[in-house]
Design a protein around this motif. Structure first.
Motif: not given
Length: 844
Positions: A100-105
């Motif tokens: 998802v957008p904005g997820a670093a992991g």
């Protein structure tokens, strides 16, 4: 003539003793309402701060509740029931959350217990020390948000493990060594890939030893292949947590996952919060509602007594020209002067009671230590308002007749008690009495929770009937209990005559004693009855020679190892858990928690070590998708042998197993008995809880755990029920203590109001000793009537309920019941004789 509020101020100012009893009753009422209101608010607002997930702004997890839906449309209601164990997510959702957008992991998180293998279980392996017999295992991937760091070696791969530094040091294990561990999937040896210093988030809720496995292997070792406890989503720099949560929610839509942020993440970490909310709601809501009704009834009775004691004053006011409206306003003004102050002062000890109660629940493990007590103005304001409305309503009802009738008639009624109670009051009292009788029949024909639910209505309706029909009950009591007094001397005869003549005064004294006895007996003897029946069933049901237990769970292969011991005939392992069973229909639907035992063996083997008292069917067919249930559950769920029982397994998974047997010892043993394999993958700990062994010696089983016999095991189980006993006794103490104080308060008020009468008796030649003897006989009559009526209400409540729950009559320990009776008689005697002695001393 003074204005009504001026009359009220002068009455309070110059006759404070007349209002002291009312003030105390309203203060105690506010105390009870405030304490229960605070606990109720806490149950609704309780939360725990995120610790393990403190560095993961968004956490996805399965819903940990099952829901009961009743009604439809605008009338639809959803009751949330916490699951007995953890519901889990598919690990495949981790990749979707990470994209998802904005997820670093995103990291799948796993937490499960493992056991060190017994010493010497395999050559060339290290034994790991574990406090309490178990280690807590996680997936290594969680180190990115828990702060755990390697101090030696590397991350674990398949067949490898990372040890925390303390455990490695205690076991003298180094990188490259082999350790033998027992997991839900069996016993395996693992190569030590590394040693790590546990991060703050890893040790926040775990005090013991820690180990970490590869994320690819952790689900299988936990016994939940393809499942994760939760998914922690990490954010890129500058990403808003709420925006990330919305994106994750959209990505996981339709999967059943719930997305948590802020303190809501703590719910995922601590599953005990759900049960804590249920416990607090039960105390603050269910018990609080009963306590509030009792408090209001008692306070209303005290206010009404105070107003009726001043009937002569109101009659004189009418005689000198006071209008009915002015009399009613004077009574209302008195309530406005006393009730708010009493309510405010009552809130202070109410907060103290709530803090003490909440602290005790924490100490006993019923509430997580991270939960805080919520104290706001709302429950305190409610306590003050309830007291004020009670005082106004009771004062209005008691002052309505003296304000309405003619002045001459008012003076006459102030001198001689009116014999007939009001029509409306009598009608409502008879309706409550009939309703209690009807519910007694319903309770007698029900079983399990249905019987307990109906019994609650029984005690409430009978208590309402006593409060409404008080004068009639008092006159009947005076006639019945006064008969033995006729031959006990002049003082006793005068006491009986006084009681018959002043039924209203007698009723105001009897009602609080009935309240105290009925509720205290119901709460306390309900527990003693259930405990005794459960203990008897347990002792009769365990036919094994030896019972082996371990708080951390029994070792893998314990059943097979025990079966190989010399002289052992049968060994059966039990995995104890709980399932949820839908019962009732329509508006009365609910989910009932049912204690469950998973059996590692056949039904025939179980019958050799445990006698369930089978009533229908046979245990021989027990197996996958086939279960046996207790008779009370069969009655509540309306199923029998051959029917399928809808239920929710510990993690919420729905199932419809076939009922192959119905038995009678579910209260002491387990409500549901099923094949252990049926529970596989649906519980957090896959280790057996109990091992039942027939034959052999205890010595040969000591390596498996703590060995005892049926008697010792029954004693241990009784100690485990200590929390339930404490809660019942505490509620009985709070409610019974309040009612006892109210009874003492009422008795003191009635004695002080009789100072003129006592003075007249002294003037006509009665000695001080004779007056006190007469009052002693009156107090004995009052306490005896209250104890008998209260005991009768408790019996009418407990007998059908216990017949439905245990199949036996209720059990009241003689010494405990005797202590209630002695306390009731002693308090009544002291409450009457001490103020009377003081009043007579002042007149001497």
């Amino acid at each position: 003539m003074r204005r009504p509020n001026g009359l009220a101020r002068e009455a309070v100012r110059f006759k404070p003793a007349s209002f002291a009893g009312t003030f105390l009753a309203l203060l105690m009422s506010a105390l009870i309402v405030a304490a229960c209101g605070i606990l109720l608010e806490t149950s609704l607002r309780a939360s725990v701060p995120a610790q393990r997930y403190a560095n993961a702004p968004v956490v996805a997890a399965a819903d940990q509740y099952e829901y009961v839906v009743t009604g439809s449309g605008e009338d639809e209601e959803r009751e949330a029931v916490p699951l007995p164990d953890t519901a889990r997510l598919d690990t495949g959702l981790t990749a979707r959350a990470a994209e998802v957008p904005g997820a670093a992991g995103a990291v799948a998180d796993f937490t499960f217990p493992v056991r060190p293998a017994p010493d010497g279980a395999a050559p060339a392996t290290r034994g790991l020390p574990a406090e309490g017999g178990a280690l807590t295992a996680h997936g290594w991937g969680a180190h990115v948000f828990t702060g755990t760091e390697l101090t030696d070696g590397s991350a674990p791969g398949a067949g490898e493990v990372v040890l925390d530094a303390g455990t490695a040091r205690a076991a003298k294990a180094a990188v490259g060594d082999t350790v033998l561990l027992q997991t839900a999937s069996g016993q395996h040896d693992f190569r030590v890939a590394g040693v790590a210093r546990a991060g703050a988030a890893d040790i926040a809720r775990t005090a013991g030893a820690l180990v970490w496995f590869a994320d690819s292997q952790a689900p299988e070792l936990a016994g939940h292949p393809g499942k994760a406890d939760a998914i922690a989503v990490l954010a890129e720099d500058g990403t808003d947590a709420d925006a990330l949560a919305d994106a994750v929610r959209k990505a996981l839509a339709g999967s059943g996952a719930e997305v948590h942020t802020g303190d809501d993440r703590g719910v995922v970490e601590d599953p005990g919060l759900g049960y804590a909310k249920v416990t607090l709601f039960g105390i603050g809501g269910s018990f609080g509602g009963i306590a509030a009704i009792v408090a209001v009834l008692t306070a209303a009775g005290t206010v009404a007594l105070s107003v009726s004691q001043r009937a002569r004053e109101f009659a004189l006011l009418r005689a000198v020209g006071a209008t009915p409206r002015q009399v009613r306003r004077a009574v209302a003004s008195e309530a406005l002067l006393i009730a708010p102050l009493a309510g405010i002062l009552g809130c202070l000890p109410g907060m103290g009671l709530a803090h003490w109660w909440f602290g005790e629940l924490k100490d006993r493990g019923a509430v997580p230590h991270a939960v805080d007590l919520h104290v706001s103005a709302l429950p305190l304001l409610a306590a003050v308002v309830v007291g004020l409305l009670t005082a106004l309503a009771a004062g209005w009802a008691a002052g309505r007749r003296p304000a309405r009738i003619k002045p001459g008639q008012a003076l006459a009624e102030a001198s001689v008690e009116r014999l007939r109670p009001g029509l409306i009051r009598t009608t409502l009292g008879i309706a409550a009495l009939v309703g209690g009788g009807v519910l007694t029949g319903v309770s007698a024909s029900s079983a399990g929770d249905d019987a307990a639910g109906a019994a609650l209505g029984v005690v409430m309706l009978f208590m309402l009937a006593v409060a409404l029909l008080g004068p009639l009950v008092a006159r009947l009591s005076a006639g019945v209990f006064g008969l033995p007094l006729r031959g006990a001397g002049p003082a006793a005869q005068l006491a009986a005559a006084n009681s018959r003549t002043n039924a209203r005064r007698l009723a105001s004294a009897i009602t609080p004693i009935v309240l105290a006895m009925a509720f205290a007996s119901t709460l306390v003897f309900m527990h003693t009855s259930e405990s005794r029946a459960a203990d008897r069933q347990l002792r009769a049901g365990i036919t094994a020679d030896h019972v082996v237990t371990d708080p951390a769970g029994l070792p893998v292969g314990a059943v097979a190892q025990a079966a190989r011991a010399p002289g052992v005939d049968t060994a059966v392992g039990l995995l104890n858990t709980q399932v949820l069973v839908p019962i009732g229909s329509g508006e009365f639907k609910s989910l009932q928690g049912a204690a469950t035992q998973g059996v590692s063996g056949s039904g025939a083997e179980l019958a050799k070590v445990q006698d369930l008292d089978v009533r229908e069917g046979s245990l021989d067919r027990l197996g996958q998708d086939r279960i046996a249930i207790d008779r009370t559950l069969a009655h509540s769920a309306d199923v029998g042998v051959g029917d399928r029982l809808p239920l929710h397994l510990p993690d919420g998974t729905k199932a419809r197993p076939e009922v192959v047997a119905v038995y009678g010892r579910g209260l002491g043993l387990a409500t549901v008995t099923m094949d252990r394999a049926f529970l596989a993958g649906h519980v957090t700990s896959g280790f057996d809880s109990t091992l039942l062994v027939s034959g052999g010696s205890a010595k040969s089983l000591t390596a498996l755990g703590q060995v005892t016999d049926a008697t010792g095991y029954a004693t241990e189980k009784s100690l485990d029920a200590e929390l339930g006993a404490w809660m019942n006794n505490t509620m009985a103490s709070v409610l019974g203590g309040f009612a006892a104080i109210a009874a003492v308060n009422t008795l003191v008020m009635t004695v002080l109001d009789r100072r003129r009468e006592l003075g007249v008796l002294r003037l006509v030649g009665t000695t001080r000793r004779q007056v006190l003897t007469m009052l002693g006989w009156e107090s004995l009559l009052v306490s005896a009537a209250g104890l008998v009526i209260g005991s009768a209400i408790a019996a009418a409540t407990l007998i059908p309920m216990m017949r439905g729950v245990t199949g036996q009559a209720p059990y009241a320990p003689p010494l405990l019941y005797g202590s209630f009776a002695v306390a009731g008689v002693g308090l009544a005697l002291l409450a009457v004789t001490l103020p009377a002695a003081a009043a007579l001393r002042r007149r001497t």
